[in-house]
Design an enzyme around this catalytic site. Sequence first.
Site, PDB file in Angstrom:
ATOM      1  N   HIS A  85       0.813  -1.213   0.000  1.00  0.00           N
ATOM      2  CA  HIS A  85       0.000   0.000   0.000  1.00  0.00           C
ATOM      3  C   HIS A  85       0.851   1.271   0.000  1.00  0.00           C
ATOM      4  CE1 HIS A  85      -3.769   1.934  -0.014  1.00  0.00           C
ATOM      5  NE2 HIS A  85      -4.416   1.146   0.831  1.00  0.00           N
ATOM      6  N   ASP A 116      -2.152   2.175  -4.649  1.00  0.00           N
ATOM      7  CA  ASP A 116      -3.398   2.546  -3.985  1.00  0.00           C
ATOM      8  C   ASP A 116      -4.467   1.487  -4.216  1.00  0.00           C
ATOM      9  OD1 ASP A 116      -2.291   4.934  -3.083  1.00  0.00           O
ATOM     10  OD2 ASP A 116      -2.832   5.991  -4.947  1.00  0.00           O
TER      11      ASP A 116
END
Length: 441
Positions: free
Chosen positions: A413, A417
């Site tokens: 992450h 995204d």
Amino acid sequence: MGELAIKVPDIGEGIAEVELVAWWVQPGETVAEDQVLADVMTDKATVEIPSPVAGKVLALGGTVGQLIAVGAELIRIEVEGDGRAEVSATQTTGPALAPSPAPAPAPARAPALAPAPAAATGLAPAPPQARAPATAAVAHAPAQPGERPIASPAVRRRAWELGIDLRQLPASGTAGRIVQADLDAWLARHPGAQRAPQAATSAPLGTERHDEEAVPITGVRRRIAQRTQESARRIPHFTYVEEVDVSDVERLRAQLNERWDGKRAHLTLLPLLVRALVLAVQRHPQANARFDDEAGVLTRHGAVHVGIATQTEAGLMVPVLRHAEARDLWSSAAEIARLAAAARAGHATRDELSGSTITITSLGALGGIASTPVINLPEVAIVGVNRIVLRPVVRDGAMLPRSMMNLSCSFDHRVIDGQGAAEFVQAMRAALESPALLFVD
């Protein structure tokens, strides 16, 4: 008489320490020049350390499972002549990855841990007949007294567990190497010769138990533990699960296998998944990348080197299908089968087990409904494949039986995204649900 201290050699590639996985000599034994003294494991490969001299073993420099620095004393040997000397042994790098057990394993005294090899938490289970039958080859006579049989660490480990002396076995492998099929043949001729299984330690339900077992985590299992722990510690994982209808792609796979039966490599679903991944990477290159978080640099790769998580007797290995973007289905299928066989037999090389840019992991029929695979550091994405289940699905107002499968994919992450991760998985889904797209760039 003099003494010679043999040191751990510099194996190269910046390796500072190795793990001792097997001793093949003991104090008091006489060794010949070039006789293998020990097996050590680097971050990926098992290396045999031979003796540069003939002499008598005086002392061992460590216990099985211990990490030893390059340049530290490995073993001390009594030799002809006077005085004391030190020398670094030469080494022969074996192709196997599985650590070989010592004839008499000792508890590990583990200092600080070394860097670990790439690994993933999802597994590709070995097929029921993972060991290939012996191929036609010239049979070599058993090793003569004083000779060390030639065998991979995986073969040595199995022989040791079964209580089989490798010096008794004729060898059918190249250059007199003992292979797994030779063990199978010996067991078939001596069905009662296996080491007796240990007595069961189970107790009836309702009986209190107070037994404990300490199991040292060494060899490949230690590397897996280190690698997955480091990945979970450093990477904020984000897992996205999507359902995929694989009815049409499974039908296509069956038709292609029937059409090319015996003429081309047999297709499993995996080569088709690889093709879908390659197409998805073309549209979403951020998933095919490696992140150096210390330097703060994300490297996106044009080449798609797919790690194939594979379960072996020694633990999880991740052989690499190189340049998947340039392969057709059958080339991918043949190479995947070759790499998996090499990993399970302990023959995979360092190059075959490094350099992946994205990984696929599958538990096959044990794949469950969903999973949360751990990213193969320093990659930024891993594709998890769950089992195929026949379920009723509504299509155009009608209830139809369809083959359904989930993709459980984890992403880093820090650099990917949620929307980018979802779009990547949806691109794979679109290609699998409309298999004609697999053949369109």
